[in-house]
Design a protein around this motif. Structure first.
Motif, PDB file in Angstrom:
ATOM      1  N   ARG A  36       0.824  -1.214   0.000  1.00 42.54           N
ATOM      2  CA  ARG A  36       0.000   0.000   0.000  1.00 42.54           C
ATOM      3  C   ARG A  36       0.861   1.270   0.000  1.00 42.54           C
ATOM      4  NH1 ARG A  36      -5.212   0.480   2.217  1.00 42.54           N
ATOM      5  NH2 ARG A  36      -4.387   1.638   3.985  1.00 42.54           N
ATOM      6  N   ALA A  37       2.049   1.157   0.571  1.00 45.54           N
ATOM      7  CA  ALA A  37       2.939   2.323   0.591  1.00 45.54           C
ATOM      8  C   ALA A  37       3.643   2.535  -0.760  1.00 45.54           C
ATOM      9  CB  ALA A  37       3.968   2.169   1.704  1.00 45.54           C
ATOM     10  N   GLN A  38       3.575   1.525  -1.647  1.00 41.28           N
ATOM     11  CA  GLN A  38       4.264   1.641  -2.946  1.00 41.28           C
ATOM     12  C   GLN A  38       3.362   2.152  -4.064  1.00 41.28           C
ATOM     13  OE1 GLN A  38       7.527   0.823  -2.710  1.00 41.28           O
ATOM     14  NE2 GLN A  38       6.918   0.317  -0.611  1.00 41.28           N
ATOM     15  N   VAL A  39       2.026   2.090  -3.873  1.00 43.05           N
ATOM     16  CA  VAL A  39       1.149   2.243  -5.039  1.00 43.05           C
ATOM     17  C   VAL A  39       0.648   3.671  -5.228  1.00 43.05           C
ATOM     18  CG1 VAL A  39       0.408  -0.173  -4.981  1.00 43.05           C
ATOM     19  CG2 VAL A  39      -0.927   1.552  -3.758  1.00 43.05           C
ATOM     20  N   SER A  40       0.324   3.937  -6.476  1.00 40.94           N
ATOM     21  CA  SER A  40      -0.233   5.221  -6.894  1.00 40.94           C
ATOM     22  C   SER A  40      -1.471   5.614  -6.073  1.00 40.94           C
ATOM     23  CB  SER A  40      -0.593   5.059  -8.378  1.00 40.94           C
ATOM     24  OG  SER A  40      -1.563   5.940  -8.782  1.00 40.94           O
ATOM     25  N   ARG A  41      -2.348   4.657  -5.842  1.00 46.85           N
ATOM     26  CA  ARG A  41      -3.651   4.918  -5.226  1.00 46.85           C
ATOM     27  C   ARG A  41      -3.552   5.688  -3.907  1.00 46.85           C
ATOM     28  NH1 ARG A  41      -7.370   6.127  -3.055  1.00 46.85           N
ATOM     29  NH2 ARG A  41      -9.457   5.234  -2.837  1.00 46.85           N
ATOM     30  N   PHE A  42      -2.491   5.423  -3.131  1.00 43.73           N
ATOM     31  CA  PHE A  42      -2.385   6.063  -1.807  1.00 43.73           C
ATOM     32  C   PHE A  42      -1.237   7.065  -1.752  1.00 43.73           C
ATOM     33  CE2 PHE A  42      -3.970   1.662  -1.254  1.00 43.73           C
ATOM     34  CZ  PHE A  42      -5.281   1.982  -0.947  1.00 43.73           C
ATOM     35  N   SER A  43      -0.702   7.453  -2.930  1.00 43.17           N
ATOM     36  CA  SER A  43       0.391   8.424  -2.952  1.00 43.17           C
ATOM     37  C   SER A  43      -0.155   9.795  -3.332  1.00 43.17           C
ATOM     38  CB  SER A  43       1.439   8.057  -4.001  1.00 43.17           C
ATOM     39  OG  SER A  43       1.628   6.696  -4.084  1.00 43.17           O
ATOM     40  N   THR A  44       0.688  10.801  -3.153  1.00 43.99           N
ATOM     41  CA  THR A  44       0.283  12.160  -3.533  1.00 43.99           C
ATOM     42  C   THR A  44       1.414  12.825  -4.307  1.00 43.99           C
ATOM     43  OG1 THR A  44       1.119  12.953  -1.417  1.00 43.99           O
ATOM     44  CG2 THR A  44      -1.228  12.522  -1.541  1.00 43.99           C
ATOM     45  N   GLY A  45       1.088  13.962  -4.909  1.00 41.08           N
ATOM     46  CA  GLY A  45       2.090  14.823  -5.547  1.00 41.08           C
ATOM     47  C   GLY A  45       2.864  14.118  -6.648  1.00 41.08           C
ATOM     48  N   ASP A  46       4.190  14.378  -6.702  1.00 41.05           N
ATOM     49  CA  ASP A  46       5.035  13.840  -7.772  1.00 41.05           C
ATOM     50  C   ASP A  46       5.085  12.320  -7.746  1.00 41.05           C
ATOM     51  OD1 ASP A  46       5.594  16.362  -8.556  1.00 41.05           O
ATOM     52  OD2 ASP A  46       7.592  16.449  -7.635  1.00 41.05           O
ATOM     53  N   SER A  47       5.076  11.791  -6.509  1.00 39.34           N
ATOM     54  CA  SER A  47       5.148  10.344  -6.388  1.00 39.34           C
ATOM     55  C   SER A  47       3.886   9.712  -7.011  1.00 39.34           C
ATOM     56  CB  SER A  47       5.330  10.040  -4.902  1.00 39.34           C
ATOM     57  OG  SER A  47       4.784   8.832  -4.562  1.00 39.34           O
ATOM     58  N   HIS A  48       2.726  10.314  -6.736  1.00 39.26           N
ATOM     59  CA  HIS A  48       1.497   9.816  -7.367  1.00 39.26           C
ATOM     60  C   HIS A  48       1.581   9.927  -8.887  1.00 39.26           C
ATOM     61  CE1 HIS A  48      -2.644  10.547  -9.029  1.00 39.26           C
ATOM     62  NE2 HIS A  48      -2.719   9.315  -8.589  1.00 39.26           N
ATOM     63  N   ALA A  49       2.008  11.089  -9.378  1.00 39.35           N
ATOM     64  CA  ALA A  49       2.042  11.307 -10.836  1.00 39.35           C
ATOM     65  C   ALA A  49       2.941  10.271 -11.512  1.00 39.35           C
ATOM     66  CB  ALA A  49       2.521  12.728 -11.135  1.00 39.35           C
ATOM     67  N   GLY A  50       4.106  10.013 -10.950  1.00 42.65           N
ATOM     68  CA  GLY A  50       5.044   9.064 -11.553  1.00 42.65           C
ATOM     69  C   GLY A  50       4.500   7.644 -11.536  1.00 42.65           C
ATOM     70  N   ARG A  51       3.956   7.247 -10.403  1.00 43.88           N
ATOM     71  CA  ARG A  51       3.419   5.883 -10.294  1.00 43.88           C
ATOM     72  C   ARG A  51       2.202   5.701 -11.197  1.00 43.88           C
ATOM     73  NH1 ARG A  51       4.029   5.316  -3.673  1.00 43.88           N
ATOM     74  NH2 ARG A  51       6.251   4.852  -3.727  1.00 43.88           N
ATOM     75  N   ARG A  52       1.383   6.720 -11.265  1.00 44.59           N
ATOM     76  CA  ARG A  52       0.192   6.649 -12.118  1.00 44.59           C
ATOM     77  C   ARG A  52       0.595   6.537 -13.593  1.00 44.59           C
ATOM     78  NH1 ARG A  52      -5.546   8.107 -12.001  1.00 44.59           N
ATOM     79  NH2 ARG A  52      -6.052   8.634 -14.125  1.00 44.59           N
ATOM     80  N   ARG A  53       1.639   7.292 -13.983  1.00 44.14           N
ATOM     81  CA  ARG A  53       2.093   7.237 -15.375  1.00 44.14           C
ATOM     82  C   ARG A  53       2.503   5.811 -15.753  1.00 44.14           C
ATOM     83  NH1 ARG A  53       6.413  10.409 -15.293  1.00 44.14           N
ATOM     84  NH2 ARG A  53       5.146  12.108 -14.476  1.00 44.14           N
ATOM     85  N   LEU A  54       3.193   5.122 -14.852  1.00 45.29           N
ATOM     86  CA  LEU A  54       3.597   3.729 -15.132  1.00 45.29           C
ATOM     87  C   LEU A  54       2.389   2.835 -15.394  1.00 45.29           C
ATOM     88  CD1 LEU A  54       6.383   2.858 -12.538  1.00 45.29           C
ATOM     89  CD2 LEU A  54       6.603   3.140 -15.024  1.00 45.29           C
ATOM     90  N   LEU A  55       1.329   3.054 -14.588  1.00 47.11           N
ATOM     91  CA  LEU A  55       0.119   2.238 -14.765  1.00 47.11           C
ATOM     92  C   LEU A  55      -0.558   2.558 -16.092  1.00 47.11           C
ATOM     93  CD1 LEU A  55      -1.411   2.537 -11.197  1.00 47.11           C
ATOM     94  CD2 LEU A  55      -0.145   0.616 -12.147  1.00 47.11           C
ATOM     95  N   GLU A  56      -0.606   3.858 -16.402  1.00 45.46           N
ATOM     96  CA  GLU A  56      -1.255   4.251 -17.658  1.00 45.46           C
ATOM     97  C   GLU A  56      -0.503   3.658 -18.853  1.00 45.46           C
ATOM     98  OE1 GLU A  56      -3.303   8.470 -16.266  1.00 45.46           O
ATOM     99  OE2 GLU A  56      -1.241   8.467 -17.004  1.00 45.46           O
ATOM    100  N   GLU A  57       0.840   3.649 -18.767  1.00 47.00           N
ATOM    101  CA  GLU A  57       1.636   3.066 -19.856  1.00 47.00           C
ATOM    102  C   GLU A  57       1.316   1.577 -20.004  1.00 47.00           C
ATOM    103  OE1 GLU A  57       5.371   6.084 -19.259  1.00 47.00           O
ATOM    104  OE2 GLU A  57       5.765   3.930 -19.032  1.00 47.00           O
ATOM    105  N   ARG A  58       1.219   0.909 -18.859  1.00 50.04           N
ATOM    106  CA  ARG A  58       0.930  -0.529 -18.895  1.00 50.04           C
ATOM    107  C   ARG A  58      -0.459  -0.770 -19.491  1.00 50.04           C
ATOM    108  NH1 ARG A  58       3.679  -4.379 -15.952  1.00 50.04           N
ATOM    109  NH2 ARG A  58       3.020  -6.440 -16.647  1.00 50.04           N
TER     110      ARG A  58
END
Ligand code: HEM
Length: 247
Positions: A36-58
């Protein structure tokens, strides 16, 4: 604070000062808390944006039309025993051969219910898949099965499947609420998606299930800063299962 009006819900979801309630960051590696500490869903700011981008690419590597056809075929093959089909089909498309651990891991994922069973399931998934694939499987599991279950309750002979799914998402959403923390005050905000989707300012005769409404601005896939990145995939999986089940 509880938000029930559509406009107010949209404003909170689009405002970066409202963030998902933070999750603990000190879970042992490989556990549910760690995941839960690694995933986009519970992150904010730059960390959220970066993690979300990886999911969108996938997600761009997955074709919704193929997911739909595979879900239809798999449902028919399983003789209408459709549970697990969306996850198995999504898993196969993501290169994950065995998705049997998904329900146990998903059970703790959203609310953080840390149990030995959830930890064991996360450990099993980490042997089989990378983090983006696991995130997509856990995010999609309960909501997609919930959507199919609800659509089956409302289905009538001859229904157009897309129209049935759109109105089910609005009127009987599989996800009832989402939460945010107001970073200015520390107050927790709950957005009541059922109420917002029945706001009479936006939806005429809102309580009535009416598949002829077509697409509506319901909030069941979220909105604003961090909406669901996979509505087309979710709809394709659900439509495929329904095609496999309905005459
Ligand atoms: C009917 C099925 C689904 C519904 C109703 C749904 C709804 C949502 C909602 C409301 C959010 C945002 C939560 C919030 O703002 O607090 C979300 C996030 C997310 N959903 Fe879905 N979802 C569904 C299926 C799926 C599927 C099948 C996948 C994967 C293929 C998926 C992947 C994700 C991911 C990765 C996020 C996190 C996005 C982020 O962190 O920015 N969802 N979903």
């Amino acid at each position: 604070m509880l938000i029930t009006r559509h406009a107010e819900a949209g404003a909170v979801l689009a405002d970066t000062r409202y963030v998902p309630p933070p999750v603990r960051q000190d879970g042992a590696e490989g556990t549910l808390a760690w995941l839960r500490a690694q995933v986009s869903r519970f992150s904010t700011g730059d960390s959220h944006a970066g993690r979300r981008r990886l999911l969108e690419e996938r997600l761009t590597t997955l074709d919704p039309a193929e997911l739909r056809a595979a879900a239809r075929a798999e449902t028919r093959q399983r003789d209408e025993n459709w549970r697990g089909v969306p996850t198995a089909v999504l898993g196969a498309a993501l290169g994950v051969k065995d998705t049997t651990a998904v329900p146990a891991a998903a059970a703790g994922y959203l609310l953080g219910e840390e149990t030995p069973e959830a930890d064991a399931a996360v450990a099993e998934l980490l042997e089989l898949a990378d983090l983006p694939a696991i995130t997509l499987l856990l995010q999609g599991y309960a909501a997609t099965e919930g959507l199919i279950e609800a659509a089956l309750r409302h289905a009538e002979p001859g229904d157009d499947i897309e129209a049935l799914l759109h109105e089910t998402l609005r009127q009987d959403p599989p996800l009832k609420a989402t939460r945010r923390l107001d970073t200015r005050t520390g107050d927790e905000v709950t957005i009541d998606l059922v109420a917002a989707n029945r706001d009479p300012d936006v939806f005429p005769d809102p309580g009535r299930f009416d598949a002829s409404r077509g697409r509506t601005p319901h909030l069941t896939f979220g909105y604003g800063v961090r909406p669901c990145p996979a509505p087309a995939h979710a709809l394709a999986l659900a439509a495929g299962v329904l095609e496999g089940l309905l005459p």
